[in-house]
Design a protein around this motif. Sequence first.
Motif, PDB file in Angstrom:
ATOM      1  N   LEU A  87      44.926  30.384  28.579  1.00 52.45           N
ATOM      2  CA  LEU A  87      44.102  29.357  28.863  1.00 52.45           C
ATOM      3  C   LEU A  87      44.479  29.769  30.514  1.00 52.45           C
ATOM      4  CD1 LEU A  87      41.379  27.975  28.969  1.00 52.45           C
ATOM      5  CD2 LEU A  87      42.842  26.169  28.171  1.00 52.45           C
ATOM      6  N   ASP A  88      46.241  29.730  30.762  1.00 47.48           N
ATOM      7  CA  ASP A  88      46.534  29.772  32.274  1.00 47.48           C
ATOM      8  C   ASP A  88      45.635  30.640  32.969  1.00 47.48           C
ATOM      9  OD1 ASP A  88      47.390  27.240  31.765  1.00 47.48           O
ATOM     10  OD2 ASP A  88      49.231  28.506  30.841  1.00 47.48           O
ATOM     11  N   LEU A  89      45.466  31.532  32.387  1.00 49.70           N
ATOM     12  CA  LEU A  89      45.595  33.783  32.626  1.00 49.70           C
ATOM     13  C   LEU A  89      44.738  33.406  33.918  1.00 49.70           C
ATOM     14  CD1 LEU A  89      47.063  35.587  29.592  1.00 49.70           C
ATOM     15  CD2 LEU A  89      47.884  34.732  31.845  1.00 49.70           C
ATOM     16  N   PRO A  90      43.481  32.975  33.653  1.00 48.22           N
ATOM     17  CA  PRO A  90      42.615  33.464  34.163  1.00 48.22           C
ATOM     18  C   PRO A  90      42.040  32.929  35.978  1.00 48.22           C
ATOM     19  CG  PRO A  90      41.664  32.691  31.866  1.00 48.22           C
ATOM     20  CD  PRO A  90      43.064  32.656  31.884  1.00 48.22           C
ATOM     21  N   ASP A  91      42.683  31.360  35.736  1.00 48.47           N
ATOM     22  CA  ASP A  91      42.737  30.888  37.036  1.00 48.47           C
ATOM     23  C   ASP A  91      43.865  31.262  37.258  1.00 48.47           C
ATOM     24  OD1 ASP A  91      41.589  27.732  37.015  1.00 48.47           O
ATOM     25  OD2 ASP A  91      41.986  28.262  35.051  1.00 48.47           O
ATOM     26  N   ARG A  92      45.378  31.977  37.030  1.00 46.21           N
ATOM     27  CA  ARG A  92      46.193  32.733  37.851  1.00 46.21           C
ATOM     28  C   ARG A  92      45.413  33.827  38.496  1.00 46.21           C
ATOM     29  NH1 ARG A  92      51.490  33.774  35.676  1.00 46.21           N
ATOM     30  NH2 ARG A  92      51.542  33.911  38.055  1.00 46.21           N
ATOM     31  N   VAL A  93      44.747  34.700  37.690  1.00 47.48           N
ATOM     32  CA  VAL A  93      44.158  35.935  38.302  1.00 47.48           C
ATOM     33  C   VAL A  93      43.231  35.431  38.966  1.00 47.48           C
ATOM     34  CG1 VAL A  93      42.076  37.332  37.761  1.00 47.48           C
ATOM     35  CG2 VAL A  93      44.052  37.610  36.374  1.00 47.48           C
ATOM     36  N   ALA A  94      42.714  34.099  38.951  1.00 47.90           N
ATOM     37  CA  ALA A  94      41.353  34.229  41.052  1.00 47.90           C
ATOM     38  C   ALA A  94      42.366  34.135  41.770  1.00 47.90           C
ATOM     39  CB  ALA A  94      40.478  33.073  39.910  1.00 47.90           C
ATOM     40  N   ALA A  95      43.446  32.779  41.435  1.00 46.25           N
ATOM     41  CA  ALA A  95      44.319  32.226  42.594  1.00 46.25           C
ATOM     42  C   ALA A  95      44.806  33.000  43.360  1.00 46.25           C
ATOM     43  CB  ALA A  95      45.464  31.152  42.412  1.00 46.25           C
ATOM     44  N   ALA A  96      45.046  34.465  42.546  1.00 45.51           N
ATOM     45  CA  ALA A  96      45.816  36.379  42.968  1.00 45.51           C
ATOM     46  C   ALA A  96      43.680  36.241  43.571  1.00 45.51           C
ATOM     47  CB  ALA A  96      46.284  36.667  42.039  1.00 45.51           C
ATOM     48  N   LYS A  97      42.917  35.830  43.397  1.00 41.22           N
ATOM     49  CA  LYS A  97      42.752  36.725  43.983  1.00 41.22           C
ATOM     50  C   LYS A  97      41.637  37.630  43.965  1.00 41.22           C
ATOM     51  CE  LYS A  97      42.120  34.929  48.958  1.00 41.22           C
ATOM     52  NZ  LYS A  97      43.206  33.542  48.914  1.00 41.22           N
ATOM     53  N   GLY A  98      41.943  38.271  41.979  1.00 41.45           N
ATOM     54  CA  GLY A  98      41.137  39.080  41.600  1.00 41.45           C
ATOM     55  C   GLY A  98      40.092  39.016  41.069  1.00 41.45           C
ATOM     56  N   GLN A  99      39.703  40.276  41.214  1.00 42.45           N
ATOM     57  CA  GLN A  99      37.785  40.413  40.447  1.00 42.45           C
ATOM     58  C   GLN A  99      37.647  40.478  39.385  1.00 42.45           C
ATOM     59  OE1 GLN A  99      39.050  42.054  43.433  1.00 42.45           O
ATOM     60  NE2 GLN A  99      38.114  40.171  44.059  1.00 42.45           N
ATOM     61  N   PHE A 100      39.275  41.103  38.634  1.00 41.35           N
ATOM     62  CA  PHE A 100      39.191  41.745  36.847  1.00 41.35           C
ATOM     63  C   PHE A 100      39.857  40.866  36.123  1.00 41.35           C
ATOM     64  CE2 PHE A 100      36.259  44.472  38.532  1.00 41.35           C
ATOM     65  CZ  PHE A 100      35.736  45.331  37.917  1.00 41.35           C
ATOM     66  N   TRP A 101      39.828  40.799  34.694  1.00 43.91           N
ATOM     67  CA  TRP A 101      41.416  39.894  34.129  1.00 43.91           C
ATOM     68  C   TRP A 101      41.252  40.500  32.755  1.00 43.91           C
ATOM     69  CZ3 TRP A 101      40.875  35.675  29.622  1.00 43.91           C
ATOM     70  CH2 TRP A 101      41.912  36.163  29.656  1.00 43.91           C
ATOM     71  N   CYS A 102      42.033  41.597  32.434  1.00 42.62           N
ATOM     72  CA  CYS A 102      42.445  42.396  31.546  1.00 42.62           C
ATOM     73  C   CYS A 102      43.578  41.903  30.555  1.00 42.62           C
ATOM     74  CB  CYS A 102      42.238  43.810  32.018  1.00 42.62           C
ATOM     75  SG  CYS A 102      41.280  44.232  32.504  1.00 42.62           S
ATOM     76  N   ALA A 139      40.437  44.116  42.151  1.00 45.72           N
ATOM     77  CA  ALA A 139      41.966  44.267  41.689  1.00 45.72           C
ATOM     78  C   ALA A 139      41.685  43.474  40.168  1.00 45.72           C
ATOM     79  CB  ALA A 139      42.616  43.376  42.481  1.00 45.72           C
ATOM     80  N   SER A 140      42.374  44.642  39.417  1.00 46.91           N
ATOM     81  CA  SER A 140      42.514  44.263  38.080  1.00 46.91           C
ATOM     82  C   SER A 140      43.745  43.793  37.291  1.00 46.91           C
ATOM     83  CB  SER A 140      41.723  45.319  37.619  1.00 46.91           C
ATOM     84  OG  SER A 140      41.921  45.533  35.717  1.00 46.91           O
ATOM     85  N   PHE A 141      43.679  42.444  36.653  1.00 51.98           N
ATOM     86  CA  PHE A 141      45.026  42.133  36.788  1.00 51.98           C
ATOM     87  C   PHE A 141      45.371  42.183  34.600  1.00 51.98           C
ATOM     88  CE2 PHE A 141      44.086  40.372  40.749  1.00 51.98           C
ATOM     89  CZ  PHE A 141      45.213  40.032  41.252  1.00 51.98           C
ATOM     90  N   MET A 162      33.676  39.398  49.828  1.00 51.17           N
ATOM     91  CA  MET A 162      33.196  41.072  49.945  1.00 51.17           C
ATOM     92  C   MET A 162      31.810  41.335  48.219  1.00 51.17           C
ATOM     93  SD  MET A 162      35.053  44.510  49.680  1.00 51.17           S
ATOM     94  CE  MET A 162      36.056  44.051  51.339  1.00 51.17           C
ATOM     95  N   GLN A 163      30.977  42.225  48.595  1.00 48.60           N
ATOM     96  CA  GLN A 163      30.678  42.335  47.016  1.00 48.60           C
ATOM     97  C   GLN A 163      30.559  43.524  47.269  1.00 48.60           C
ATOM     98  OE1 GLN A 163      28.417  40.269  45.687  1.00 48.60           O
ATOM     99  NE2 GLN A 163      28.955  38.561  47.634  1.00 48.60           N
ATOM    100  N   TYR A 164      31.183  43.864  45.797  1.00 51.09           N
ATOM    101  CA  TYR A 164      31.759  45.102  45.531  1.00 51.09           C
ATOM    102  C   TYR A 164      30.642  45.613  44.677  1.00 51.09           C
ATOM    103  CZ  TYR A 164      36.688  43.469  46.067  1.00 51.09           C
ATOM    104  OH  TYR A 164      37.655  42.621  47.324  1.00 51.09           O
ATOM    105  N   PRO A 165      30.660  47.540  44.777  1.00 48.79           N
ATOM    106  CA  PRO A 165      29.516  47.831  43.795  1.00 48.79           C
ATOM    107  C   PRO A 165      29.966  49.051  42.284  1.00 48.79           C
ATOM    108  CG  PRO A 165      30.481  49.309  45.825  1.00 48.79           C
ATOM    109  CD  PRO A 165      31.384  47.901  45.663  1.00 48.79           C
ATOM    110  N   GLN A 166      31.081  48.435  42.256  1.00 48.00           N
ATOM    111  CA  GLN A 166      32.342  48.779  40.817  1.00 48.00           C
ATOM    112  C   GLN A 166      31.518  47.756  40.490  1.00 48.00           C
ATOM    113  OE1 GLN A 166      33.450  48.008  43.674  1.00 48.00           O
ATOM    114  NE2 GLN A 166      35.290  49.915  44.792  1.00 48.00           N
TER     115      GLN A 166
END
Length: 313
Positions: free
Chosen positions: A233-248, A203-205, A1-5
């Motif tokens: 260094l672990d966190l971006p992969d975990r966010v991506a695995a949870a199908k997040g679009q934002f890492w905060c 989703a923003s993690f 999905m393309q997110y306009p946000q």
Amino acid sequence: MQYPQIPAFAARPGVIRLAGHRGARGVLPENTMEGFAFTLAAGVELLELDVTATRDGVPVITHNHRLTRSMIRGADGCWLQGEEPKVSSLTYAELQTYDAGGLDGRSTYGQRFPDQAFLTGVRIPRLADLLALLQRPEHKNVHLLLEIKSDPDLIGDTAARRKLVEAVVSEVRQAKMQPRTVLHSFDWDLLAECQRIAPEMPASFLTQLPDNADDPGEDSSKAVNPVAGCSALDLPDRVAAAKGQFWCPYFQDITADALARARALGLVTVVWTVNEPEDIDRMIALGVDAICTDYPGRVQRRLLMHGLHWRTE
């Protein structure tokens, strides 16, 4: 999905984005219409805010689950005494009897923000109040980083958690603000519910590694943030695995390698809460997508000094 946000939060050449944390907490009372109006007047187009619900199901903008005596006064004008009532135990009408317009300078929390203006007659707003403000044509480019607060007391109450998400999403949809809203939480299970109920909003993690101290005077996220045992260094992969679009991430946690990994995974990276000039400069040097701050003016000035801006137009 393309997110306009996403473009509103993503850096581009010459631009690092700027988000006002709870409006502009260092300058005006947090999560108030007065604070949001100030932040918008300063030319900031990203607002971070916290939402929970009253007993009668009204989504309201406030950070702590309880009315905190360091920042809430009763109808008598005095700081709260005794047990601090939970927002979820009060109706919206009852909540409106409390004043959220200042900080008790004697409290630990109040001492963290000595420059915050002291106002009287300020109420905890409904989410609908802010959404209505953002319908004005002059605010058409404003986007929200909307944190749904996760109550540790309700971790096992699936129905209550779903009801909160549904109430928030309903308000956003009624205002037709979905294309300008990102749903944001430390509670990744709650974000999974957001993804199921509102797939049109990214989703923003949020993350904060456990070895960093909690901010004094406010609710901790650590009970609901599933990052124990992780490195930055672990966190971006975990966010991506949870199908997040934002890492905060908390700004003290981010590293150049972790940011590079987030970029490689296609994540937008928004760091929080960056207030001191040397920390702002470090985030600029790293090249994060967006900086969330209690002091929008400080970030604006540092960006300009580096030949950068926070907006594209």
